[in-house]
Design an enzyme around this catalytic site. Structure first.
Site, short mmCIF file in Angstrom:
data_model
loop_
_atom_site.label_atom_id
_atom_site.label_comp_id
_atom_site.label_asym_id
_atom_site.label_seq_id
_atom_site.Cartn_x
_atom_site.Cartn_y
_atom_site.Cartn_z
N SER A 8 0.84 -1.20 0.00
CA SER A 8 0.00 0.00 0.00
C SER A 8 0.87 1.25 0.00
CB SER A 8 -0.92 0.01 1.22
OG SER A 8 -1.62 1.24 1.29
N HIS A 33 -0.72 -1.53 -4.17
CA HIS A 33 -2.07 -1.16 -3.74
C HIS A 33 -2.22 0.36 -3.72
CE1 HIS A 33 -5.85 -2.40 -1.85
NE2 HIS A 33 -5.73 -1.36 -1.04
N ASP A 35 -4.79 3.27 -2.83
CA ASP A 35 -6.02 3.64 -2.12
C ASP A 35 -6.54 5.00 -2.57
OD1 ASP A 35 -6.53 1.49 -0.19
OD2 ASP A 35 -4.61 2.07 0.69
N MET A 37 -9.46 7.78 -1.80
CA MET A 37 -10.46 8.22 -0.82
C MET A 37 -10.98 9.60 -1.21
SD MET A 37 -8.33 7.29 2.63
CE MET A 37 -7.11 5.97 2.62
N HIS A 66 -8.00 0.48 -5.09
CA HIS A 66 -9.08 0.31 -4.12
C HIS A 66 -9.83 1.63 -4.01
CE1 HIS A 66 -10.17 -0.44 0.41
NE2 HIS A 66 -11.25 -0.46 -0.37
N MET A 68 -12.37 3.87 -2.41
CA MET A 68 -13.20 4.15 -1.23
C MET A 68 -13.91 5.47 -1.50
SD MET A 68 -10.56 2.95 1.79
CE MET A 68 -9.07 3.21 0.83
N MET A 137 -12.20 -5.85 4.58
CA MET A 137 -11.46 -4.83 5.33
C MET A 137 -11.28 -5.31 6.77
SD MET A 137 -10.61 -2.35 3.31
CE MET A 137 -10.03 -1.22 4.59
N ASP A 175 -7.10 -6.12 4.04
CA ASP A 175 -6.45 -4.80 4.06
C ASP A 175 -6.70 -4.15 5.42
OD1 ASP A 175 -5.43 -2.29 3.57
OD2 ASP A 175 -6.85 -1.77 1.99
N GLY A 176 -5.60 -3.87 6.13
CA GLY A 176 -5.71 -3.14 7.38
C GLY A 176 -5.04 -3.84 8.55
#
Length: 215
Positions: A8, A33, A35, A37, A66, A68, A137, A175-176
């Site tokens: 990530s 990855h 992300d 947002m 990904h 979001m 998640m 993920d997380g």
């Protein structure tokens, strides 16, 4: 399938992003990855298409995007045309799930469907055989560096059993809060693709960290 480490870049050094991506790839990360947002679907804003376009010129491994965001279907075309190989969106978003998966596939990309920690994995069942990946998640989406939610292990195992009962081998991504301890737990529960940020980019030896994730 063999386990895959997805680095990530939310935890990378943005002053040296190209360097960090290459470092992750050389260490054995087969996915990068990315992300996205929007500050609405999750309470944070990250980066978007211009950064992805730049990253795609540097990354040689799979770009794992990904989303979001509130209405992902509106942006499928842009992400597909600017380097995404896999586009994952949330079932909790406002976009119609079937239409969004079909839109992603129409651009020749793989489609992933994500669920937040409190969303039952049973909501994914109508998309078995349609989605190319499912993302569970293991923290609340929106911020890096959160603690792992151990209750999600049961969800991973439940989803794995549901897929197996249908004769499907659709990969499960997590993920997380993924580190040496939690990686072992999620793999035992049935996850194959492990997203990690701070654990990888903060490691003194990224090769060893990747080996721990996927070994």
């Amino acid at each position: 399938m063999e386990n895959i480490a997805s680095a990530s870049i939310l935890s990378a050094d943005f002053c040296n992003l190209g360097r960090d991506i290459k470092k992750a790839e050389e260490a054995g990360c087969h996915y990068i990855h990315f992300d996205v947002m929007d500050g609405v679907f999750v309470p944070n804003i990250s980066y978007g298409i211009p950064v992805l376009k730049s990253v795609s010129k540097v990354a040689s491994e799979t770009l794992d995007v990904h989303l979001m965001i509130t209405d992902p279907i509106k942006f499928v075309k842009a992400f597909a045309e600017n380097g995404a190989d896999i586009i994952t969106f949330h079932i909790e978003s406002e976009s119609d799930t079937d239409e969004t998966v079909n839109a992603i596939h129409s651009f020749g990309k793989k489609a992933g469907i994500a669920v937040k920690p409190n969303t039952p994995v049973s909501e994914l069942e109508p998309y078995f055989g349609m989605a190319d990946m499912f993302l569970v998640m293991t923290v609340e989406p929106g911020f890096g560096g959160q603690g792992f939610i151990y209750e999600t292990l049961d969800k991973i195992a439940e989803l794995k059993a549901m897929l197996k009962s249908r004769g499907l081998d659709t990969p499960i991504q997590v993920d997380g809060g993924i580190n040496a301890e939690t990686a072992a737990l999620v793999k035992k529960a049935g996850a194959e693709i492990l997203v990690a940020g701070s654990y990888l980019f903060g490691a003194e030896d990224m090769f060893a960290a990747v080996k721990t994730l996927i070994g």
